[in-house]
Design an enzyme around this catalytic site. Structure first.
Site, PDB file in Angstrom:
ATOM      1  N   ARG A 192       0.819  -1.230   0.000  1.00 34.90           N
ATOM      2  CA  ARG A 192       0.000   0.000   0.000  1.00 34.90           C
ATOM      3  C   ARG A 192       0.845   1.268   0.000  1.00 34.90           C
ATOM      4  O   ARG A 192       0.424   2.326  -0.452  1.00 34.90           O
ATOM      5  CB  ARG A 192      -0.981   0.017   1.187  1.00 34.90           C
ATOM      6  CG  ARG A 192      -1.803   1.319   1.232  1.00 34.90           C
ATOM      7  CD  ARG A 192      -2.903   1.326   2.273  1.00 34.90           C
ATOM      8  NE  ARG A 192      -2.479   0.931   3.592  1.00 34.90           N
ATOM      9  CZ  ARG A 192      -1.794   1.707   4.435  1.00 34.90           C
ATOM     10  NH1 ARG A 192      -1.443   2.934   4.096  1.00 34.90           N
ATOM     11  NH2 ARG A 192      -1.451   1.248   5.629  1.00 34.90           N
TER      12      ARG A 192
ATOM     13  N   TYR B 156     -13.401  17.775 -16.014  1.00 38.63           N
ATOM     14  CA  TYR B 156     -14.118  16.521 -15.818  1.00 38.63           C
ATOM     15  C   TYR B 156     -15.107  16.656 -14.640  1.00 38.63           C
ATOM     16  O   TYR B 156     -14.783  17.257 -13.614  1.00 38.63           O
ATOM     17  CB  TYR B 156     -13.094  15.421 -15.556  1.00 38.63           C
ATOM     18  CG  TYR B 156     -13.690  14.070 -15.309  1.00 38.63           C
ATOM     19  CD1 TYR B 156     -14.288  13.361 -16.345  1.00 38.63           C
ATOM     20  CD2 TYR B 156     -13.663  13.497 -14.045  1.00 38.63           C
ATOM     21  CE1 TYR B 156     -14.841  12.119 -16.125  1.00 38.63           C
ATOM     22  CE2 TYR B 156     -14.207  12.243 -13.813  1.00 38.63           C
ATOM     23  CZ  TYR B 156     -14.802  11.563 -14.859  1.00 38.63           C
ATOM     24  OH  TYR B 156     -15.354  10.332 -14.628  1.00 38.63           O
TER      25      TYR B 156
ATOM     26  N   ASP C 196      -4.601  17.896 -16.615  1.00 43.27           N
ATOM     27  CA  ASP C 196      -5.204  16.582 -16.852  1.00 43.27           C
ATOM     28  C   ASP C 196      -5.031  16.288 -18.342  1.00 43.27           C
ATOM     29  O   ASP C 196      -5.662  16.910 -19.183  1.00 43.27           O
ATOM     30  CB  ASP C 196      -6.683  16.623 -16.446  1.00 43.27           C
ATOM     31  CG  ASP C 196      -7.383  15.268 -16.585  1.00 43.27           C
ATOM     32  OD1 ASP C 196      -6.947  14.469 -17.442  1.00 43.27           O
ATOM     33  OD2 ASP C 196      -8.362  15.028 -15.867  1.00 43.27           O
TER      34      ASP C 196
ATOM     35  N   LYS D 217      -8.601   5.350 -19.440  1.00 37.12           N
ATOM     36  CA  LYS D 217      -8.935   5.744 -20.812  1.00 37.12           C
ATOM     37  C   LYS D 217      -7.835   5.263 -21.769  1.00 37.12           C
ATOM     38  O   LYS D 217      -7.662   4.076 -21.917  1.00 37.12           O
ATOM     39  CB  LYS D 217      -9.170   7.253 -20.855  1.00 37.12           C
ATOM     40  CG  LYS D 217     -10.030   7.788 -19.683  1.00 37.12           C
ATOM     41  CD  LYS D 217     -11.465   7.295 -19.720  1.00 37.12           C
ATOM     42  CE  LYS D 217     -12.240   7.593 -18.438  1.00 37.12           C
ATOM     43  NZ  LYS D 217     -12.275   8.983 -18.013  1.00 37.12           N
TER      44      LYS D 217
HETATM   45  C1  LIG Z   1     -12.434   9.641 -16.788  1.00 45.42           C
HETATM   46  C2  LIG Z   1     -11.719  10.908 -16.502  1.00 45.42           C
HETATM   47  C3  LIG Z   1     -11.257  11.198 -15.204  1.00 45.42           C
HETATM   48  C4  LIG Z   1     -11.527  10.288 -14.016  1.00 45.42           C
HETATM   49  O1  LIG Z   1     -10.863   9.077 -14.160  1.00 45.42           O
HETATM   50  P1  LIG Z   1     -11.323   7.715 -13.403  1.00 45.42           P
HETATM   51  O2  LIG Z   1     -10.289   6.737 -13.832  1.00 45.42           O
HETATM   52  O3  LIG Z   1     -12.696   7.391 -13.864  1.00 45.42           O
HETATM   53  O4  LIG Z   1     -11.278   8.012 -11.944  1.00 45.42           O
HETATM   54  C5  LIG Z   1     -10.560  12.381 -15.021  1.00 45.42           C
HETATM   55  N1  LIG Z   1     -10.327  13.229 -16.036  1.00 45.42           N
HETATM   56  C6  LIG Z   1     -10.764  13.000 -17.289  1.00 45.42           C
HETATM   57  C7  LIG Z   1     -10.470  13.968 -18.367  1.00 45.42           C
HETATM   58  C8  LIG Z   1     -11.470  11.821 -17.568  1.00 45.42           C
HETATM   59  O5  LIG Z   1     -11.913  11.599 -18.807  1.00 45.42           O
END
Ligand SMILES: *Cc1c(COP(=O)(O)O)cnc(C)c1O
Length: 400
Positions: free
Chosen positions: A59, A111, A183, A208
């Protein structure tokens, strides 16, 4: 390696030989173990007191499988350090809690989960949060009122694909003694490397493109070592680590990331060009199209335009819903970045809860459909989209 010649991104990702095992496996086996045995207390203390490298407890992030993944994540963004997380939101929340305590300025559309985190959780904790819908330099400069704040942005942004100028944002942010976090989920590190443009921290939903097959949930943070060392204790104590099995699956995905992204880019460009001007489509928002408002900026700071686009259907929300429901190959599903193409209507999904007025402020119309272009044959994707649009608009009185 025999030479000092710098390797290309694909070579670095494939030959990320951090691990060398006794049997010659090119990649780390999955160490599911949670704890590690020491020959004696002195050897254990050497690791606890950081005199020697070693593994203590999974962890805490000390696990060979996870650390091999982190080497790969760092290499992707040309970062000194990478941290792996159980989800994109885990990476984002730990980063904001570690570096945003003196205030967060959010620039542009972000997001939904990040928006909720900041509005519903950070504000009540006493963290000052500013949401700036404008991405202009003056507004950002004026909102950086305290030292040591954190600027957070996404580019391309969801769902309009708006492009933020990262070099300018980094200059203004640093001029005010703040840090810039980006991001980079939509672009992926193959198409855009924010750290090389001046950003300090990059976060990803590895769920993603990095995972790329819609079969794992994970997140990542890439930055300098000191900035990631400040985040690691939050990850440890909030218990945000991913499992070693997921880490191994994600490591495997990273080895094909460059080739997958190149194909996503190519497919999306082909689909965008075919839908641009197609009867029933008002406009196509894709950074690769010269007509796109942020096209020039995208050319300057991205090396590929990505697999995401938003199209606007003539006739509004009801017709767009009919198009989405008529599709046979595109899956009606949230998320993005997988091998399969997905469609979602922001006004009924990701941006449903903010209401129509707020959506209009962000340039999001009810007729918009967001497409994640997958790796199918682009001619099939185009045919699917066109038959769905034709059927949905068949009853329209507008000449087609
Ligand atoms: C999906 C997404 C997130 C969140 O990611 P998770 O893996 O679902 O926690 C954050 N930023 C963007 C741009 C996303 O498309």
């Amino acid at each position: 390696m025999a030479t000092d010649r710098p390797e290309g991104q694909s070579t670095r990702i494939i030959h990320n030989r951090h691990h060398r095992d006794a049997f010659g496996s090119p990649y780390s086996p999955i160490y599911n173990t949670t704890t590690y045995r020491f020959p004696d207390t002195e050897a254990q203390l050497d690791v606890i007191e950081a005199r020697k490298p070693g593994y203590l407890y999974t962890r805490w992030g000390t696990n060979p499988t996870i650390q091999e993944l982190e080497q790969g994540l760092a290499a992707l963004e040309q970062a000194e350090s990478g941290l792996a997380f159980a989800s994109g939101m885990a990476a984002i929340s730990a980063t904001i809690l570690a570096h945003g305590q003196r205030g967060v300025v959010c620039v542009g559309d972000i997001y939904g989960g990040t928006q909720e985190l900041l509005a519903n959780h950070c504000l009540p904790l006493g963290i000052p949060v500013t949401f700036l819908l404008q991405t202009d330099a003056g507004a950002l400069e004026a909102s950086l009122t305290r030292p040591d704040m954190l600027v957070f942005c996404e580019t391309p942004a969801n769902p309009t694909l708006a492009i933020a100028d990262l070099r300018t944002m980094a200059r203004i942010t640093h001029g005010k003694g703040a840090l810039l976090a980006v991001d980079n989920t939509f672009a992926s590190p193959i198409n855009q490397r924010p750290l090389t443009l001046g950003a300090d921290l990059v976060v990803h939903s590895a769920t993603k493109y990095l995972g790329g097959h819609s079969d794992l949930t994970a997140g990542a943070l890439m930055s300098s070592a000191p900035l990631s060392e400040a985040v690691a204790p939050w990850r440890k104590n909030l218990g945000q680590l991913l499992s070693p099995e997921t880490a191994a699956l994600l490591s495997r995905s990273l080895r094909t990331l460059p080739v997958r992204i190149r194909q996503h880019n190519e497919n999306a460009m082909t689909v965008a060009q075919a839908l641009d001007g197609y009867p029933g489509v008002t406009r196509v928002l894709y950074p690769g199209l010269p007509s796109f408002p942020g096209h020039q900026l995208a050319v300057e700071q991205m090396s590929g335009f990505g697999g995401m686009m938003t199209i606007e259907i003539t006739g509004g929300g009801g017709t767009a819903t009919a198009v989405a429901d008529n599709l046979k190959i595109f899956l009606l599903a949230t998320s993005l970045g997988g091998v399969e193409s997905l469609v979602s209507q922001p006004s009924v999904t990701s941006h449903h809860d903010i209401g129509k007025e707020e959506r209009e402020k962000r340039g999001i119309s009810d007729g918009m459909l967001r497409l994640s272009i997958g790796l199918e044959d682009p001619s099939d994707l185009i045919a699917d989209m066109q038959q769905a649009i034709d059927r949905a608009t068949a009853n329209s009185i507008l000449p087609r």
